[in-house]
Design a protein around this motif. Sequence first.
Motif, PDB file in Angstrom:
ATOM      1  N   ASP A 161      22.260   8.918 -25.218  1.00  0.00           N
ATOM      2  CA  ASP A 161      22.501  10.192 -25.912  1.00  0.00           C
ATOM      3  C   ASP A 161      21.331  11.136 -25.703  1.00  0.00           C
ATOM      4  OD1 ASP A 161      24.883   9.255 -26.752  1.00  0.00           O
ATOM      5  OD2 ASP A 161      24.278   8.843 -28.825  1.00  0.00           O
ATOM      6  N   ALA A 162      20.113  10.587 -25.843  1.00  0.00           N
ATOM      7  CA  ALA A 162      18.918  11.425 -25.718  1.00  0.00           C
ATOM      8  C   ALA A 162      18.826  12.012 -24.312  1.00  0.00           C
ATOM      9  CB  ALA A 162      17.673  10.610 -26.042  1.00  0.00           C
ATOM     10  N   GLN A 163      19.046  11.173 -23.302  1.00  0.00           N
ATOM     11  CA  GLN A 163      18.931  11.653 -21.925  1.00  0.00           C
ATOM     12  C   GLN A 163      20.061  12.625 -21.583  1.00  0.00           C
ATOM     13  OE1 GLN A 163      16.089  11.244 -21.118  1.00  0.00           O
ATOM     14  NE2 GLN A 163      15.608   9.379 -19.974  1.00  0.00           N
ATOM     15  N   ARG A 164      21.251  12.360 -22.112  1.00  0.00           N
ATOM     16  CA  ARG A 164      22.366  13.284 -21.877  1.00  0.00           C
ATOM     17  C   ARG A 164      22.054  14.639 -22.482  1.00  0.00           C
ATOM     18  NH1 ARG A 164      26.721   9.410 -23.230  1.00  0.00           N
ATOM     19  NH2 ARG A 164      27.579   8.651 -21.265  1.00  0.00           N
ATOM     20  N   SER A 165      21.454  14.616 -23.687  1.00  0.00           N
ATOM     21  CA  SER A 165      21.181  15.897 -24.342  1.00  0.00           C
ATOM     22  C   SER A 165      20.074  16.649 -23.612  1.00  0.00           C
ATOM     23  CB  SER A 165      20.844  15.692 -25.812  1.00  0.00           C
ATOM     24  OG  SER A 165      19.643  14.980 -25.915  1.00  0.00           O
ATOM     25  N   ARG A 166      19.377  15.948 -22.713  1.00  0.00           N
ATOM     26  CA  ARG A 166      18.401  16.659 -21.885  1.00  0.00           C
ATOM     27  C   ARG A 166      18.978  16.971 -20.511  1.00  0.00           C
ATOM     28  NH1 ARG A 166      12.677  13.839 -22.585  1.00  0.00           N
ATOM     29  NH2 ARG A 166      13.367  12.863 -20.663  1.00  0.00           N
ATOM     30  N   GLY A 167      20.296  16.809 -20.369  1.00  0.00           N
ATOM     31  CA  GLY A 167      20.955  17.254 -19.153  1.00  0.00           C
ATOM     32  C   GLY A 167      21.260  16.181 -18.130  1.00  0.00           C
ATOM     33  N   LEU A 168      21.005  14.913 -18.440  1.00  0.00           N
ATOM     34  CA  LEU A 168      21.312  13.843 -17.492  1.00  0.00           C
ATOM     35  C   LEU A 168      22.824  13.642 -17.425  1.00  0.00           C
ATOM     36  CD1 LEU A 168      20.166  11.425 -15.751  1.00  0.00           C
ATOM     37  CD2 LEU A 168      20.539  10.042 -17.786  1.00  0.00           C
ATOM     38  N   GLU A 169      23.366  13.643 -16.187  1.00  0.00           N
ATOM     39  CA  GLU A 169      24.814  13.427 -16.044  1.00  0.00           C
ATOM     40  C   GLU A 169      25.045  12.028 -15.499  1.00  0.00           C
ATOM     41  OE1 GLU A 169      27.208  16.989 -14.718  1.00  0.00           O
ATOM     42  OE2 GLU A 169      25.197  17.559 -14.078  1.00  0.00           O
ATOM     43  N   LEU A 170      25.486  11.145 -16.395  1.00  0.00           N
ATOM     44  CA  LEU A 170      25.642   9.736 -16.004  1.00  0.00           C
ATOM     45  C   LEU A 170      26.847   9.522 -15.097  1.00  0.00           C
ATOM     46  CD1 LEU A 170      24.801   7.996 -19.384  1.00  0.00           C
ATOM     47  CD2 LEU A 170      23.468   7.900 -17.288  1.00  0.00           C
ATOM     48  N   GLU A 171      27.912  10.313 -15.278  1.00  0.00           N
ATOM     49  CA  GLU A 171      29.155  10.069 -14.549  1.00  0.00           C
ATOM     50  C   GLU A 171      29.284  10.898 -13.277  1.00  0.00           C
ATOM     51  OE1 GLU A 171      29.272  10.665 -17.915  1.00  0.00           O
ATOM     52  OE2 GLU A 171      29.618   8.596 -18.581  1.00  0.00           O
ATOM     53  N   LYS A 172      28.158  11.332 -12.744  1.00  0.00           N
ATOM     54  CA  LYS A 172      28.235  12.214 -11.586  1.00  0.00           C
ATOM     55  C   LYS A 172      28.041  11.417 -10.301  1.00  0.00           C
ATOM     56  CE  LYS A 172      25.067  15.159 -10.489  1.00  0.00           C
ATOM     57  NZ  LYS A 172      24.058  16.219 -10.620  1.00  0.00           N
ATOM     58  N   GLY A 173      28.756  11.795  -9.260  1.00  0.00           N
ATOM     59  CA  GLY A 173      28.496  11.256  -7.930  1.00  0.00           C
ATOM     60  C   GLY A 173      29.260   9.988  -7.612  1.00  0.00           C
ATOM     61  N   ASN A 174      28.999   9.445  -6.415  1.00  0.00           N
ATOM     62  CA  ASN A 174      29.676   8.222  -5.979  1.00  0.00           C
ATOM     63  C   ASN A 174      29.034   7.020  -6.667  1.00  0.00           C
ATOM     64  OD1 ASN A 174      27.271   7.618  -4.687  1.00  0.00           O
ATOM     65  ND2 ASN A 174      27.946   8.490  -2.746  1.00  0.00           N
ATOM     66  N   ILE A 175      29.515   5.842  -6.312  1.00  0.00           N
ATOM     67  CA  ILE A 175      29.094   4.653  -7.044  1.00  0.00           C
ATOM     68  C   ILE A 175      27.585   4.423  -6.966  1.00  0.00           C
ATOM     69  CG2 ILE A 175      29.640   3.109  -5.120  1.00  0.00           C
ATOM     70  CD1 ILE A 175      30.786   1.566  -8.023  1.00  0.00           C
ATOM     71  N   PHE A 176      26.971   4.696  -5.807  1.00  0.00           N
ATOM     72  CA  PHE A 176      25.526   4.485  -5.669  1.00  0.00           C
ATOM     73  C   PHE A 176      24.758   5.504  -6.506  1.00  0.00           C
ATOM     74  CE2 PHE A 176      27.399   2.822  -1.742  1.00  0.00           C
ATOM     75  CZ  PHE A 176      26.969   1.507  -1.852  1.00  0.00           C
ATOM     76  N   GLN A 177      25.255   6.735  -6.451  1.00  0.00           N
ATOM     77  CA  GLN A 177      24.643   7.802  -7.232  1.00  0.00           C
ATOM     78  C   GLN A 177      24.686   7.450  -8.723  1.00  0.00           C
ATOM     79  OE1 GLN A 177      23.050  10.530  -6.025  1.00  0.00           O
ATOM     80  NE2 GLN A 177      22.480  10.843  -8.180  1.00  0.00           N
TER      81      GLN A 177
END
Lengths: 251, 276
Positions: A161-177
């Motif tokens: 939650d903390a990292q997402r609220s700082r703009g981290l996009e966990l579901e972005k990109g292909n599987i390696f990304q």
Amino acid sequence: MKAFSFEYKRGTTIIHKLDPRSKFIYTILFTALTVYFVNPLILFLVFLSSVPMVIIAGIGKRWLRSIRGSLFFIAFIFIFNLVGNFWTTGSIADAIIMSISMSLRFIALISIFSAFFLTTSPEDLTQSMVQLKIPYDYALTFNMAMRFVPTLSREAQIIMDAQRSRGLELEKGNIFQRVKNYIPVLIPLIISSFRRAELVADAMESRAFGANKRRTSLYVLTMDRRDLLFISCSLAAFLAILSLKIMLGIQ
Amino acid sequence: MPIVEVRSLSYTYPGSVRPTLSDINISVEEGEFILLTGPSGCGKTTLCRCLNGLIPNSYGGEFTGKVIVDGLVTTEHPVYEIAQHVGLVFQNPENELFCTSVEREVAFGPENLALPREEIRKRVEESLAMVGISHLRDKSPEELSGGEQQKVAIAALLAMKPKILVLDEPTANLDPASAQSVLNTLLKLNEESGVTMILVEHRLEMVAHMADRCAILNEGRLVLVGEPEDVLYSDEAEAIGIGIPKVVQVAKNLGINKINGKRPLTSWSLADLLRM
């Protein structure tokens, strides 16, 4: 995080009250059967053997969740075996039967282990390990690992939650990304786990951990008539299934 | 003879350049209730760890001076031995409770001491009763509120029959009502069972009147030790920036510093004074 939810919740059924050692005997015997047989019918029987335990213990919902959580793996096992067996034998029928067997084997294992872990408290398990002469340090390590699983998963959620609220996009990109995306979650999680481990160690030392090589325990596990009955039933079912091989030549 | 004696204690954590504690001297009499406070990072937690021997026994680092608790010099005895004389309660109950039932949690200490089973059972009963949580014995610590968890942690230490309890901000994660309940439990243990208390606390409003003495730690040094009212009404305390109770500020602003030789630490004693 929800897959393989082997988390114990207290219960008062006969299955919960059984000595972990009795349940462990069942687990070992039937795990051996799943490894020994490849016949889908037998594997299905092995799977069925765990169902009465699940029903009596009233853990149906969480048991189903464990199985549902493993559907992805089951699909993977099925497809992998289907392709592999068709490749080697050239017969689509054989390949399908083999894939079913392998999937059933996996489901049976999940079911047997769920039935065990969902009805056995980590402390009873630790205690039975101690009574089986496994050193307390190892038994406790196991107990602690089980105890801190939910704590860690909660912490992982907070960090995500903390990292997402700082703009981290966990579901972005292909599987390696995507795997890479989790690094900013993993590093704080690992560091905070180390810190927590130190604090827990402080707390344990402050409660005289390590004062004596042999410690007393408040509870002692004893096997009673119910345990003998349970072990006998397990053994009988085990032998019955095994005898199918001898009499009918099933593999 | 004092039950806790700290003599010119200085300590530097391994890998650290500056000492966390410098030249600490304090002695505590049996049955006293000491309130220890100070800004964050002033070394309160470190001092707590020194009092039950975790420092230096488990932490290493550069330790000079002497800490004697209940007749034991901490550098000469292992932590598990000191633990039977000094109980240490931590800030976050989540890290100090690791069993699936309250009863097992409380039994953990006496089990480690390899006491006979009947004795463990007796101690569990007594400790639960002393803290007033006998009804929670079969609960899992996870199901409990923060305040109840801290009480479990306190009971778990009482089961080892320590004469001294050191509490490192036990109410830091609690709401005001739970905090009050935990603090009342401590006062009761101190008054009825004679347990010596060393309490690290920021909520001075709630505890100042309970304590026999108040000590302020700042930048690793013990700067003020004395009667709570002397310490909290002092200009030094205000300069350090600890949470001086509102009552003290109001009383100071009203200029009623010492009426009939008394200075109020609680709102009701202030009200009484104003009515006179």
